[in-house]
Design a protein around this motif. Structure first.
Motif, PDB file in Angstrom:
ATOM      1  N   VAL A 189       4.862   8.108   4.116  1.00 25.42           N
ATOM      2  CA  VAL A 189       5.105   8.320   2.691  1.00 25.42           C
ATOM      3  C   VAL A 189       5.060   9.835   2.490  1.00 25.42           C
ATOM      4  CG1 VAL A 189       4.441   7.738   0.336  1.00 25.42           C
ATOM      5  CG2 VAL A 189       3.891   6.161   2.224  1.00 25.42           C
ATOM      6  N   ILE A 190       6.218  10.420   2.197  1.00 23.21           N
ATOM      7  CA  ILE A 190       6.362  11.873   2.282  1.00 23.21           C
ATOM      8  C   ILE A 190       6.839  12.445   0.950  1.00 23.21           C
ATOM      9  CG2 ILE A 190       7.457  13.782   3.517  1.00 23.21           C
ATOM     10  CD1 ILE A 190       7.992  11.767   5.808  1.00 23.21           C
ATOM     11  N   PRO A 191       6.101  13.377   0.364  1.00 18.43           N
ATOM     12  CA  PRO A 191       6.568  14.029  -0.864  1.00 18.43           C
ATOM     13  C   PRO A 191       7.898  14.737  -0.617  1.00 18.43           C
ATOM     14  CG  PRO A 191       4.240  14.486  -0.506  1.00 18.43           C
ATOM     15  CD  PRO A 191       4.741  13.828   0.737  1.00 18.43           C
ATOM     16  N   ARG A 246      -6.601  10.332  -3.112  1.00 17.05           N
ATOM     17  CA  ARG A 246      -7.571   9.241  -3.320  1.00 17.05           C
ATOM     18  C   ARG A 246      -7.929   9.130  -4.804  1.00 17.05           C
ATOM     19  NH1 ARG A 246     -10.295  11.209   1.297  1.00 17.05           N
ATOM     20  NH2 ARG A 246     -11.798  12.330  -0.056  1.00 17.05           N
ATOM     21  N   ALA A 247      -8.124  10.270  -5.426  1.00 12.51           N
ATOM     22  CA  ALA A 247      -8.520  10.261  -6.841  1.00 12.51           C
ATOM     23  C   ALA A 247      -7.432   9.660  -7.737  1.00 12.51           C
ATOM     24  CB  ALA A 247      -8.841  11.688  -7.302  1.00 12.51           C
ATOM     25  N   ALA A 248      -6.185   9.756  -7.272  1.00 14.34           N
ATOM     26  CA  ALA A 248      -5.073   9.238  -8.079  1.00 14.34           C
ATOM     27  C   ALA A 248      -4.682   7.812  -7.738  1.00 14.34           C
ATOM     28  CB  ALA A 248      -3.851  10.164  -7.902  1.00 14.34           C
ATOM     29  N   MET A 249      -5.326   7.233  -6.694  1.00 18.25           N
ATOM     30  CA  MET A 249      -4.978   5.862  -6.278  1.00 18.25           C
ATOM     31  C   MET A 249      -5.419   4.871  -7.344  1.00 18.25           C
ATOM     32  SD  MET A 249      -3.427   5.687  -3.283  1.00 18.25           S
ATOM     33  CE  MET A 249      -3.767   4.036  -2.700  1.00 18.25           C
ATOM     34  N   LYS A 250      -4.510   3.978  -7.720  1.00 14.07           N
ATOM     35  CA  LYS A 250      -4.812   2.951  -8.692  1.00 14.07           C
ATOM     36  C   LYS A 250      -5.178   1.656  -7.966  1.00 14.07           C
ATOM     37  CE  LYS A 250      -2.056   4.771 -12.494  1.00 14.07           C
ATOM     38  NZ  LYS A 250      -1.931   6.113 -11.938  1.00 14.07           N
ATOM     39  N   PRO A 251      -6.004   0.805  -8.579  1.00 18.66           N
ATOM     40  CA  PRO A 251      -6.442  -0.455  -7.957  1.00 18.66           C
ATOM     41  C   PRO A 251      -5.226  -1.316  -7.570  1.00 18.66           C
ATOM     42  CG  PRO A 251      -7.713  -0.028  -9.926  1.00 18.66           C
ATOM     43  CD  PRO A 251      -6.589   0.972  -9.928  1.00 18.66           C
ATOM     44  N   VAL A 286       0.837  -1.207   0.000  1.00 19.63           N
ATOM     45  CA  VAL A 286       0.000   0.000   0.000  1.00 19.63           C
ATOM     46  C   VAL A 286       0.868   1.252   0.000  1.00 19.63           C
ATOM     47  CG1 VAL A 286      -1.720   1.305   1.311  1.00 19.63           C
ATOM     48  CG2 VAL A 286      -1.946  -1.181   1.063  1.00 19.63           C
ATOM     49  N   ALA A 287       1.985   1.223   0.708  1.00 19.13           N
ATOM     50  CA  ALA A 287       2.897   2.370   0.687  1.00 19.13           C
ATOM     51  C   ALA A 287       3.359   2.651  -0.737  1.00 19.13           C
ATOM     52  CB  ALA A 287       4.091   2.109   1.601  1.00 19.13           C
ATOM     53  N   GLN A 288       3.592   1.595  -1.501  1.00 16.15           N
ATOM     54  CA  GLN A 288       3.975   1.758  -2.910  1.00 16.15           C
ATOM     55  C   GLN A 288       2.850   2.426  -3.702  1.00 16.15           C
ATOM     56  OE1 GLN A 288       4.172  -1.817  -5.378  1.00 16.15           O
ATOM     57  NE2 GLN A 288       6.176  -1.142  -6.145  1.00 16.15           N
ATOM     58  N   LYS A 289       1.612   1.980  -3.479  1.00 15.51           N
ATOM     59  CA  LYS A 289       0.461   2.581  -4.172  1.00 15.51           C
ATOM     60  C   LYS A 289       0.320   4.063  -3.807  1.00 15.51           C
ATOM     61  CE  LYS A 289      -2.471  -1.608  -4.324  1.00 15.51           C
ATOM     62  NZ  LYS A 289      -2.758  -1.635  -5.759  1.00 15.51           N
ATOM     63  N   VAL A 290       0.510   4.377  -2.510  1.00 15.24           N
ATOM     64  CA  VAL A 290       0.377   5.767  -2.060  1.00 15.24           C
ATOM     65  C   VAL A 290       1.465   6.632  -2.691  1.00 15.24           C
ATOM     66  CG1 VAL A 290       0.561   7.305  -0.068  1.00 15.24           C
ATOM     67  CG2 VAL A 290      -0.773   5.189   0.108  1.00 15.24           C
ATOM     68  N   GLY A 291       2.686   6.095  -2.751  1.00 18.51           N
ATOM     69  CA  GLY A 291       3.774   6.852  -3.375  1.00 18.51           C
ATOM     70  C   GLY A 291       3.468   7.185  -4.820  1.00 18.51           C
ATOM     71  N   GLN A 292       2.957   6.219  -5.551  1.00 25.87           N
ATOM     72  CA  GLN A 292       2.603   6.460  -6.943  1.00 25.87           C
ATOM     73  C   GLN A 292       1.476   7.494  -7.048  1.00 25.87           C
ATOM     74  OE1 GLN A 292       4.092   4.953  -9.953  1.00 25.87           O
ATOM     75  NE2 GLN A 292       3.059   6.864 -10.529  1.00 25.87           N
ATOM     76  N   ALA A 293       0.498   7.394  -6.151  1.00 23.59           N
ATOM     77  CA  ALA A 293      -0.612   8.346  -6.181  1.00 23.59           C
ATOM     78  C   ALA A 293      -0.133   9.759  -5.864  1.00 23.59           C
ATOM     79  CB  ALA A 293      -1.690   7.914  -5.191  1.00 23.59           C
ATOM     80  N   GLU A 294       0.802   9.891  -4.940  1.00 25.59           N
ATOM     81  CA  GLU A 294       1.351  11.213  -4.629  1.00 25.59           C
ATOM     82  C   GLU A 294       2.065  11.795  -5.846  1.00 25.59           C
ATOM     83  OE1 GLU A 294       2.171  10.860   0.203  1.00 25.59           O
ATOM     84  OE2 GLU A 294       3.850  10.763  -1.199  1.00 25.59           O
ATOM     85  N   VAL A 295       2.848  10.974  -6.511  1.00 24.05           N
ATOM     86  CA  VAL A 295       3.556  11.425  -7.714  1.00 24.05           C
ATOM     87  C   VAL A 295       2.560  11.900  -8.767  1.00 24.05           C
ATOM     88  CG1 VAL A 295       4.963  10.661  -9.662  1.00 24.05           C
ATOM     89  CG2 VAL A 295       5.614  10.032  -7.326  1.00 24.05           C
ATOM     90  N   ASP A 296       1.515  11.102  -8.993  1.00 27.31           N
ATOM     91  CA  ASP A 296       0.538  11.437 -10.035  1.00 27.31           C
ATOM     92  C   ASP A 296      -0.312  12.647  -9.660  1.00 27.31           C
ATOM     93  OD1 ASP A 296       1.506   9.269 -11.409  1.00 27.31           O
ATOM     94  OD2 ASP A 296      -0.108   7.912 -10.802  1.00 27.31           O
ATOM     95  N   ALA A 297      -0.735  12.718  -8.410  1.00 27.76           N
ATOM     96  CA  ALA A 297      -1.653  13.778  -7.995  1.00 27.76           C
ATOM     97  C   ALA A 297      -0.957  15.113  -7.792  1.00 27.76           C
ATOM     98  CB  ALA A 297      -2.364  13.374  -6.704  1.00 27.76           C
ATOM     99  N   LEU A 298       0.294  15.072  -7.319  1.00 26.77           N
ATOM    100  CA  LEU A 298       0.980  16.304  -6.938  1.00 26.77           C
ATOM    101  C   LEU A 298       2.090  16.698  -7.899  1.00 26.77           C
ATOM    102  CD1 LEU A 298       1.246  15.575  -3.094  1.00 26.77           C
ATOM    103  CD2 LEU A 298      -0.621  16.640  -4.360  1.00 26.77           C
ATOM    104  N   GLY A 299       2.320  15.879  -8.914  1.00 26.59           N
ATOM    105  CA  GLY A 299       3.376  16.208  -9.874  1.00 26.59           C
ATOM    106  C   GLY A 299       4.760  16.162  -9.265  1.00 26.59           C
TER     107      GLY A 299
END
Length: 453
Positions: free
Chosen positions: A418-420, A448-453, A382-395
């Protein structure tokens, strides 16, 4: 060496008060947060700076007051500079202000643009006038000064001036002497016309920014050596808290004599410490700031809030810890992900906007040493998923994972941060200020909007 370590109160997630276990004293004194991290901005009463002049015997001396944030009365440090004042110690004053104190600095008469003639006697009176300015009712009200918590500090010659002001003003709560110069002792080296000439020429380069001459200053030392005896003053301020810091490669022998004089006078609250550095503390600025702020905490415990918390590595699991209560739905959280085994939610006091915590919902592991590898794998996935979502959502161009065990851990339930990361911006591991709930909810929605399944 006498040193009191004040444990700073750190804000826990959700503002919950968690009973802290009794811990052994740390092996190294903790670094106060104010030394390495900025405080949260107070929108209504932000930190500020006031520049003004203080009238002393018809001359106007230049002064600066760094005001701390908040409308409550603040403890206040008056700092008196050395001879001639090339080392400003502004970094120390800024750290003191970050710790919640007002910090005032003056330029004596005849120094650095202040009116009048410079002399040791005038500088003594200038320090006393600055204390009087701080205790003026109009200034107390305007700058939110607590008149019962005024401390006078000084470096080198300023150490003498600080002791002199504290002796003259009983409303001074404590004194800080930093590698102080015992001016009166210089008379012992003036034994002939030749040694007098040597003393004058040795002082001449430092008198450039001063409205005086080295001849006049050496003559004053010869005439008023008894008045300029810092050992005597050290004994007279020993009835109140005193901090003495010596530089081992400079004035440490003098500091040891001053401390001995204070102890002989019955000092009950003397802190004496030494740093392996030069007279300007050139390679010990962080250490100097830390020593001063830890000591100031006797007047305001919040001053020494530290950069790390800690829990025992081995202990029984506490079912009432903050994260356990979030899992049970007893406390709210700004969630970005949840399944049957893992929960990810916003850190209430983020290091950077978008800071997320990932925890196991099923494991009662307090640290990495206790968690089952299968549970850990689920958390890390899940930490991996959150990291990817942060990258996608926050650029983002990067992010980091932090997982503390014992030291640096504030909640006894294993969690992964998980810290930007922002390119070029240092990452300080400190207790950060709580964020605005509206900002947390908005950031959670973006991730949340950027989280992938």
């Amino acid at each position: 060496m006498t040193r009191k370590l004040i444990a700073g109160a750190c804000a826990l997630l959700l503002g919950a008060l968690v009973a802290a276990p009794v811990l052994a004293e740390p092996k190294v004194a903790p670094t106060p947060r104010a030394v390495v991290a900025d405080p949260a901005r107070d929108k209504e009463h932000p930190a500020d700076m006031a520049a003004f002049q203080v009238d002393v015997a018809g001359s106007k001396i230049n002064a600066i007051l760094y005001t701390a944030s908040g409308e409550q009365p603040h403890p206040t440090l008056l700092f008196l500079h050395g001879f001639p004042g090339n080392e400003t110690n502004i970094d120390l004053l800024q750290a003191v202000r970050r710790a919640g104190w007002n910090a005032m600095r003056i330029n004596y008469r005849g120094s650095w643009g202040s009116q009048g003639r410079f002399s040791f006697e005038n500088a003594r009176a200038d320090g006393e006038a600055a204390v009087a300015w701080l205790t003026d009712p109009a200034n107390i009200a305007k700058y939110h000064i607590d008149p019962k918590r005024i401390v006078v500090a000084g470096h080198s010659m300023g150490g003498f001036m600080a002791a002199s002001a504290s002796t003259a003003r009983r409303d001074v709560a404590g004194t800080v002497l930093i590698d102080s110069w015992d001016i009166g002792k210089e008379k012992a080296g003036v034994t002939s016309d030749q040694t007098r000439k040597t003393a004058i020429e040795g002082m001449r380069p430092d008198t450039a920014p001063l409205a005086t001459t080295p001849e006049a200053l050496v003559a004053e030392i010869e005439r008023d050596a008894a008045k300029l005896d810092l050992e005597r003053l050290s004994a007279r301020i020993a009835d109140r808290p005193v901090l003495m810091i010596g530089a081992e490669f400079a004035g440490a022998p003098t500091t040891r004599k001053l401390a001995a004089a204070a102890r002989a006078a019955g000092a009950k609250d003397l802190t004496e410490t030494y740093l392996a550095t030069d007279h300007s503390f050139s390679d010990a600025r962080i250490a100097l700031e830390s020593e001063v702020i830890r000591w100031l905490a006797r007047f305001d415990p919040q001053s020494a809030a530290t950069v790390g918390t800690r829990i025992p590595l081995r202990a029984a699991y506490d079912d009432n810890n903050v994260f356990a209560r979030i899992i049970r739905g007893e406390l709210p959280a700004y969630k970005v992900y949840e399944d049957a085994d893992v929960l990810a939610f916003m850190d209430r006091a983020p290091m950077e906007p978008g800071h997320v915590l990932v925890i196991s919902k099923t494991s009662k592991a307090r640290t990495l040493l206790e968690i089952d590898p299968e549970d850990l794998a689920k958390v890390m996935a899940v930490a991996q998923k959150v990291g990817q979502a942060e990258v996608d959502a926050l650029g983002l161009e990067g992010f980091m994972l932090i997982q503390n065990n014992g030291i640096g851990q504030s909640v006894p339930h294993l969690h992964v941060h998980v810290i930007p990361r922002v390119a070029g911006k240092p990452a300080y591991l400190v207790e950060n200020a709580p964020a605005d709930p509206k900002d947390l909810e908005a950031m959670a929605a973006r991730i949340r909007a950027a989280m992938k399944p």
